[in-house]
Every structure is written in C-alpha cells, then in structure tokens.
Design a protein around this motif. Structure first.
Motif, short mmCIF file in Angstrom:
data_model
loop_
_atom_site.label_atom_id
_atom_site.label_comp_id
_atom_site.label_asym_id
_atom_site.label_seq_id
_atom_site.Cartn_x
_atom_site.Cartn_y
_atom_site.Cartn_z
N MET A 183 10.68 6.46 -3.94
CA MET A 183 9.46 7.08 -4.63
C MET A 183 8.19 6.12 -4.16
O MET A 183 7.12 6.88 -4.28
N VAL A 184 8.25 5.05 -3.56
CA VAL A 184 7.12 4.34 -3.12
C VAL A 184 6.73 5.07 -1.74
O VAL A 184 5.44 5.31 -1.64
N GLY A 185 7.70 5.42 -0.99
CA GLY A 185 7.33 6.30 0.24
C GLY A 185 6.73 7.44 -0.06
O GLY A 185 5.70 8.05 0.51
N ALA A 186 7.30 8.38 -1.22
CA ALA A 186 7.01 9.70 -1.52
C ALA A 186 5.38 9.33 -2.19
O ALA A 186 4.52 10.44 -1.64
N GLY A 187 5.18 8.37 -2.98
CA GLY A 187 4.03 8.20 -3.41
C GLY A 187 2.85 7.92 -2.44
O GLY A 187 1.63 8.40 -2.51
N LEU A 188 3.18 7.28 -1.50
CA LEU A 188 2.27 6.87 -0.26
C LEU A 188 2.08 8.06 0.49
O LEU A 188 0.63 8.24 0.69
N SER A 189 2.76 9.03 0.68
CA SER A 189 2.65 10.31 1.39
C SER A 189 1.48 10.92 0.70
O SER A 189 0.75 11.58 1.16
N ILE A 190 1.73 11.22 -0.72
CA ILE A 190 0.90 11.83 -1.38
C ILE A 190 -0.54 11.19 -1.44
O ILE A 190 -1.53 12.04 -1.27
N ALA A 191 -0.53 9.77 -1.63
CA ALA A 191 -1.73 9.27 -1.87
C ALA A 191 -2.74 9.35 -0.45
O ALA A 191 -3.60 9.54 -0.62
N ARG A 192 -1.90 9.22 0.71
CA ARG A 192 -2.44 9.45 1.60
C ARG A 192 -3.09 10.86 2.01
O ARG A 192 -4.54 10.98 2.46
#
Ligand SMILES: Cc1cc2nc3c(=O)[nH]c(=O)nc-3n(C[C@H](O)[C@H](O)[C@H](O)COP(=O)(O)O)c2cc1C
Ligand code: SF4
Length: 424
Positions: free
Chosen positions: A327-336
């Motif tokens: 979920m950190v990776g998924a969040g980072l992808s969306i945040a980018r």
C-alpha cells in the motif's frame, strides 16, 4: 445479474462507428423523434423525470443542468462533450468514442435542441488522437446525411459540432479548466459560482456533459423515463459502465445497473481476484477516491451508496488490489500522478503534492521516521481544507485512506527499512 447492454449494445458490432450501421441499429431515431414531436422544454422535462445524473464524476442531475442553461437568455449557448477521460483507471468513454461515436453526436444534438444551442464542441485530449479521428469522421458522415449541421432532417433546428484537441492535463477534465483551455488560456479551474450553465464558454450559457451521460440520452427519449428508472436505484437511476482494472481475472468495461454490489461486479462479472489471491482493497472511483476494504464488499455502487461509506463513485473506475499489493507503493504511485498533474497555482496543492511524494519515497527506501506518517496525514488534511479546486481535494484521498486502513504496513516499512511484503 445479467448485463443490460444498453450503452454498450453497439460495441463489438462490425463497423459500429459507421453511420449506416448506427442507423441500422436504431440510431438517430431519437433525434428525429424530438424534432417531430417534442418541444425543447418537453425534452428537458423528460430528462429531468428520468433522474439521469452526470457520469463524469459529480453526479449532478442532467435535466436540471439543461434547464438552467435553457432558461438563461444569453446567446449563443454551447453544448460541450467532456471526452477528456483523465481519471486513472477509467476507460469507458474511450470505447464509446471509438466504437459508437454517433451515439455521442446524437446525444449532443438532442441536448442542443433542449437548451437552444446551435454549437457543440467535443473536448478530447491530443493523446487520444485515434478517438478524435473517429469523432471527426463521424461528424463528417453525420453532416453529409443531415444528422448534424444546418436544418437537421429538414427541420428548422441547426446544430453543428467541432472537435477540440486538448493538451492532455488531468485538470482540463474539470469543466471550468476545460472552458479556459478552449478559450486559449492555461487550463486552470475557475471559481464557482458563477457556474458554466450561466457563465460558461466565452461567458455564455454552457452545458458540459460527459460522454457516457450523453450516450444515455437517445435511450431515454426512445424508451421513456419509467423504463429508464426501472434500472438502478431511486436516487441513481439507469445503468453505469464500470471500468474494472487491477488484480482481477477479467479486467474490462461492465455495464450494470447503478447500485450493483461491489462483490458482484468483482466476482461475477470481472472473474474474481487473479491467481485465487485474497482481495485486499479497492478504489471504487479511480485514483481520486478513498479505498474500501473487504468490510465493504457488499456496498452498492452508486453515488449515495459510496458516499455513505466515505468514498465516491466518480467516473466508475474500479481499481482492485489483491493481498500482494504494497500500500505504500500503491500510494506513492498515485501521489506521483497528482504531483505531476497539480497545476501549481495554489500553495497547498503545489507544495502538498510535492511533499507527500517525498515523504512516501523516504518510507519506501527506509529513510523515514515514525512521525513522518503523521506529517503526511497533516499535509493531506491541510490540503483538504485549503486547496483552491477539486483536484487538491482528490489528490490526497487515496493516500490518506491507505494510511487509515493499512497504517501497520507504513510502520512496517519504517521499522524494517524495507517493504514487509517484499513487494519492492
Ligand atoms: C480534477 C477533475 C477532473 C475531471 N475530469 C473529468 C473527465 O475527464 N471527464 C468528465 O466527463 N468529467 C470530468 N470531471 C467532472 C467535470 O468537472 C464535470 O462535472 C463533468 O464533465 C460534467 O458532466 P456530467 O454532468 O455529464 O458528469 C472532472 C472533475 C475534476 C474535479
Ligand atoms: S488545487 Fe490549486 S494547484 Fe491544485 S490543481 Fe487546483 S488550483 Fe491547481
């Protein structure tokens, strides 16, 4: 539940984008019918009675929007088809544009008649050049056969349509930024009110309608409001095209009645979770929507059902994540994505989207300390309270929901200095 196959009925038919095939399948009958039988105000009333709500994300009642436009005395008036489709996870308008462009043109012409407009513009991003070409070809065919242009079908109603190519910015899907973009300005949201229905393109009454919204119109005209309301829920009638992506066996577009349960969409129509993995979370309205966990698998997919559980339907982009998802990776992808798409005008969004990415990157690479999770939450809440336009409100919803539901994973990254799921 069987798929009603109303909006997607022409998809898959050979040459469905061609005028003769569209007409063979009943196309342009609705437009002919209103020109022969209905006054503009009767069309507005019928669409109001149908309860159709806009499919671009906000869910505003279409008939009411048309009524506001129709009752404004300023001219000319404009119909704009919003074909920007920039929400990550949404790919339902693209199918209609490429395979059923005449349905969009027919819906626009009916809208034009209803509000007293003789000009329509389809706003589509330059990246979708294939779809833009299909629309242009359809307009030329329709003009030749008198379905759009001067004195449509020999009546005294004239309505012509142009395609406008946008430069491809997420914010330009927001209706007022879209208007600025057409006017040749940088695509940035306007302050509302005034609303486009009164002060739209070139300060004239303008109805901005989503592709899918417009494709509903010929069906409502032909079959009536009672038929339309036999699908969906009392507050969100009709069908909805859900674009399902992510960790399902059969990603794709599924047209189902509004209010279908999330689990039915995922397990019965989209084939369930890949590799027999466990469901972990879903973004029911694209990257802008807060996630839902398995506790909410029975939630009805409609505007109110999702709002009641703290998320949103948006444009119906259902992004499914299985138990292997970090979920950190998924969040980072969306945040980018949002950092890239922030227009940069207001400080909370420009700085907030930038710093959320930097903080998530620190968590990913094991350089973070535990207080930094709260810093992200703080930044997000500040953005929610102070950003100028809806993009800033959307930009942190998914990330904050990931932290809210999966905080242990964020803490796990910080403690172990790597991804506890070994996803990275
Ligand atoms: C950041 C942002 C992006 C949007 N992108 C789109 C889009 O790509 N397509 C769309 O139809 N509506 C989009 N919308 C919603 C539009 O502002 C508007 O509500 C919609 O086009 C109105 O049509 P409807 O009433 O048929 O839904 C977006 C809104 C926001 C805040
Ligand atoms: S919230 Fe502010 S910076 Fe972000 S897109 Fe809107 S106006 Fe631009």
């Amino acid at each position: 539940m069987p798929e009603p196959n109303i909006l997607l009925k022409n998809i898959g038919t050979p040459n469905s984008d061609q005028l003769d095939v569209y007409v063979e399948n009943g196309g342009y009958r609705a437009l002919k019918r209103i020109l022969a039988e209905l006054m503009p105000e009767e069309v507005v009333e019928l669409v109001k009675k149908s309860g159709l709500r806009g499919r671009g994300g906000a869910g505003f009642p279409t008939g009411m929007k048309w009524q506001f436009c129709a009752s404004d005395v300023k001219t000319p008036k404009y119909i704009i088809c919003n074909a920007d489709e920039g929400e990550p996870g949404t790919f339902k308008d693209r199918v209609l544009i490429e395979e059923d462009p005449h349905a969009i043109l027919e819906g626009m012409a009916i809208a034009g008649y209803a509000i007293g407009s003789d000009q329509g513009i389809i706003y589509i991003r330059r990246e979708y050049i294939y779809g833009a070409g299909k629309l242009q070809e359809a307009i030329e065919q329709a003009r030749k056969q008198g379905c759009v242009g001067k004195n449509i079908f020999g009546s005294n109603f004239s309505f012509d349509i142009k395609v406008f190519l946008g430069a491809g910015a997420y914010i330009c899907g927001e209706e007022t930024a879209l208007l600025d973009s057409i006017e040749g300005k940088a695509g940035r949201s306007r302050i509302k009110p005034p609303f486009p229905v009164n002060e739209g393109l070139w300060h004239r009454p303008t109805s901005v309608n989503n592709v899918e919204t417009l494709c509903n119109i010929p069906h409502i005209i032909l079959h009536g409001d009672k038929w339309y309301k036999s699908f969906g829920t009392s507050e969100s009638p009709g069908t909805k095209i859900f674009s399902v992506s992510g960790h399902v066996n059969k990603p794709g577009n599924y047209e189902l009645p509004m209010g279908v349960a999330l689990e039915e969409l995922i397990y019965e129509h989209a084939g369930g979770i890949r590799n027999e993995n466990r469901f972990k979370a879903v973004l029911p309205g694209g990257a802008s929507s807060p996630c839902l966990t398995s506790k909410y698998l029975s939630v009805p997919l409609d505007f109110d059902g999702l709002a009641a559980v703290g998320s949103m339907l948006g444009s119906g982009a259902v992004i499914v994540m299985d138990h292997t998802t970090c979920m950190v990776g998924a969040g980072l992808s969306i945040a980018r994505f949002f950092e890239h798409e922030s227009c940069g005008r207001c400080t909370p969004c420009r700085e907030g989207t930038y710093w959320i990415v930097r903080l998530l990157e620190r968590i990913m690479v094991g350089e973070s300390q535990s207080g930094e999770i709260d810093l992200i939450v703080n930044l997000g809440l500040n953005m929610r309270a102070t950003c100028f336009c809806p993009l800033g409100l959307a930009a942190q919803g998914a990330v904050l929901s990931f932290i809210g539901n999966f905080r242990d994973e964020f803490e796990g990254h910080i403690k172990e200095k790597c991804c506890p799921l070994r996803a990275y």
